[in-house]
Enzyme design. Structure first.
Site, PDB file in Angstrom:
ATOM      1  N   ARG A   1      -6.678  -7.064   0.328  1.00  0.00           N
ATOM      2  CA  ARG A   1      -6.314  -5.646   0.419  1.00  0.00           C
ATOM      3  C   ARG A   1      -6.780  -4.868  -0.802  1.00  0.00           C
ATOM      4  NH1 ARG A   1      -0.150  -5.177   2.237  1.00  0.00           N
ATOM      5  NH2 ARG A   1      -0.218  -3.634   0.570  1.00  0.00           N
TER       6      ARG A   1
ATOM      7  N   ARG B   1      -3.126 -12.937  -2.110  1.00  0.00           N
ATOM      8  CA  ARG B   1      -2.864 -12.632  -0.700  1.00  0.00           C
ATOM      9  C   ARG B   1      -4.154 -12.324   0.064  1.00  0.00           C
ATOM     10  NH1 ARG B   1       1.610  -8.367   0.983  1.00  0.00           N
ATOM     11  NH2 ARG B   1       0.438  -6.823  -0.195  1.00  0.00           N
TER      12      ARG B   1
ATOM     13  N   ARG C   1       2.221  -0.108  -8.202  1.00  0.00           N
ATOM     14  CA  ARG C   1       3.158  -0.269  -7.081  1.00  0.00           C
ATOM     15  C   ARG C   1       4.521  -0.752  -7.587  1.00  0.00           C
ATOM     16  NH1 ARG C   1      -0.436  -4.031  -3.726  1.00  0.00           N
ATOM     17  NH2 ARG C   1       1.343  -4.319  -2.340  1.00  0.00           N
TER      18      ARG C   1
ATOM     19  N   LYS D   1       8.574  -9.878   2.018  1.00  0.00           N
ATOM     20  CA  LYS D   1       9.221  -9.175   3.139  1.00  0.00           C
ATOM     21  C   LYS D   1       8.416  -9.375   4.430  1.00  0.00           C
ATOM     22  CE  LYS D   1       9.018  -5.070   1.197  1.00  0.00           C
ATOM     23  NZ  LYS D   1       8.334  -5.297  -0.095  1.00  0.00           N
TER      24      LYS D   1
ATOM     25  N   ARG E   1      11.791   3.485   1.768  1.00  0.00           N
ATOM     26  CA  ARG E   1      11.352   3.265   0.398  1.00  0.00           C
ATOM     27  C   ARG E   1      11.812   4.372  -0.540  1.00  0.00           C
ATOM     28  NH1 ARG E   1       6.761  -0.185   1.679  1.00  0.00           N
ATOM     29  NH2 ARG E   1       5.615  -0.853  -0.144  1.00  0.00           N
TER      30      ARG E   1
HETATM   31  P1  ADP Z   1       3.853  -3.881  -0.210  1.00  0.00           P
HETATM   32  O1  ADP Z   1       5.266  -4.008   0.223  1.00  0.00           O
HETATM   33  O2  ADP Z   1       3.218  -5.199  -0.505  1.00  0.00           O
HETATM   34  O3  ADP Z   1       3.639  -2.870  -1.291  1.00  0.00           O
HETATM   35  P2  ADP Z   1       3.148  -2.422   2.220  1.00  0.00           P
HETATM   36  O4  ADP Z   1       2.170  -2.919   3.190  1.00  0.00           O
HETATM   37  O5  ADP Z   1       4.569  -2.374   2.607  1.00  0.00           O
HETATM   38  O6  ADP Z   1       2.936  -3.346   0.949  1.00  0.00           O
HETATM   39  O7  ADP Z   1       2.731  -0.960   1.714  1.00  0.00           O
HETATM   40  C1  ADP Z   1       1.436  -0.647   1.290  1.00  0.00           C
HETATM   41  C2  ADP Z   1       1.342   0.822   0.939  1.00  0.00           C
HETATM   42  O8  ADP Z   1       1.614   1.630   2.090  1.00  0.00           O
HETATM   43  C3  ADP Z   1       2.331   1.310  -0.121  1.00  0.00           C
HETATM   44  O9  ADP Z   1       1.864   1.095  -1.432  1.00  0.00           O
HETATM   45  C4  ADP Z   1       2.440   2.804   0.237  1.00  0.00           C
HETATM   46  O10 ADP Z   1       1.325   3.516  -0.235  1.00  0.00           O
HETATM   47  C5  ADP Z   1       2.368   2.797   1.749  1.00  0.00           C
HETATM   48  N1  ADP Z   1       3.720   2.718   2.373  1.00  0.00           N
HETATM   49  C6  ADP Z   1       4.198   1.700   3.147  1.00  0.00           C
HETATM   50  N2  ADP Z   1       5.453   1.960   3.550  1.00  0.00           N
HETATM   51  C7  ADP Z   1       5.789   3.154   3.012  1.00  0.00           C
HETATM   52  C8  ADP Z   1       6.963   3.968   3.031  1.00  0.00           C
HETATM   53  N3  ADP Z   1       8.069   3.592   3.702  1.00  0.00           N
HETATM   54  N4  ADP Z   1       6.937   5.153   2.362  1.00  0.00           N
HETATM   55  C9  ADP Z   1       5.851   5.555   1.697  1.00  0.00           C
HETATM   56  N5  ADP Z   1       4.716   4.846   1.623  1.00  0.00           N
HETATM   57  C10 ADP Z   1       4.673   3.647   2.274  1.00  0.00           C
END
Ligand code: ADP
Ligand code: ZN
Length: 218
Positions: free
Chosen positions: A160, A127, A171, A13, A88
């Site tokens: 990360r 990554r 996750r 994404k 999410r």
């Molecule tokens: P990925 O899509 O690879 O899991 P992100 O950078 O989108 O990585 O998200 C990393 C972390 O940030 C998630 O595991 C969560 O803890 C938090 N996070 C990101 N976006 C949201 C969201 N919309 N709602 C709740 N937590 C979020």
């Protein structure tokens, strides 16, 4: 163009959002990036969010929705935007719908990147992210020109904290339990378009362009 990118962690994404935002001049809004910025700056929100992020859990809805609403308020979203990693949960999706209805800027499309677990694990363990601009590289798939250094801003690349295998598995579990149901949520609204997240960056991007042409978004 107003888009949401939906799919499991590691679906690509963020990478596609980078390419699309450059190509079409759209604002790229990533809640993950916004949260990591808050963590880096040790703001109250960042300190609270870190507890959840390190475990691979979702940050509470109130925190992320507030963050998105602030972002909408303080940015020019008239050329369009790409939401990456948001919404999410169903609650987040409902709040988003309401906010966009008030702005009279409804979503055009939700792109769902269907992705196999093998791809997810390979991508996330390899990554590397730029500490400075947030650009994503991959030690095999998208290697930087100089090891450990960002091609775009010369920032340092890091692995990360939540890209460890154990956290990645959590996750994926959290995605299946809390986010996957958004596919149906948006399907009912007629907004979902599916593409394979297993494809390489360029191949997936061509497919997205084809979808945009077919639906007359470009
Ligand atoms: P990925 O899509 O690879 O899991 P992100 O950078 O989108 O990585 O998200 C990393 C972390 O940030 C998630 O595991 C969560 O803890 C938090 N996070 C990101 N976006 C949201 C969201 N919309 N709602 C709740 N937590 C979020
Ligand atoms: Zn950089």
């Amino acid at each position: 163009m107003r888009l949401v990118l939906l799919g499991p962690p590691g679906a690509g994404k963020g990478t596609q959002a980078n390419v699309l935002s450059q190509k079409y001049g759209l604002l790229h809004i990533s809640t993950g990036d916004l949260l990591r910025e808050a963590v880096k700056n040790k703001t109250p929100v960042g300190q609270e969010a870190k507890k959840f992020m390190d475990k691979g859990e979702l940050v509470p809805d109130e925190i992320v929705t507030q963050m998105i609403i602030e972002k909408f308020k303080h940015s020019d979203i008239s050329p369009g935007f790409i939401l990456d990693g948001f919404p999410r949960t169903k609650r987040q999706a409902q709040i988003l719908d309401q906010a966009l209805a008030e702005l009279n800027l409804p979503l055009d499309m939700v792109l769902y990147f269907e992705t196999g677990e093998d791809t997810i694990l390979k991508r996330l363990t390899g990554r590397r992210v730029c500490q400075n601009c947030g650009y994503n590289f991959h030690i095999v798939n998208i290697p930087p020109k100089n090891e450990g250094i960002c091609d775009y801003c010369s920032g340092k690349l890091y692995h990360r904290q939540d890209d460890k295998e154990e956290t990645i598995r959590n996750r994926i579990k959290v995605y299946n339990e809390q986010t996957r149901e958004l596919i149906d949520y948006y399907q009912i609204k007629g907004l979902i378009k599916k593409a394979s997240g297993d494809l390489e960056v360029e191949a997936l991007f061509s497919i997205l362009q084809k979808i945009f042409k077919e639906t007359r978004l470009i």
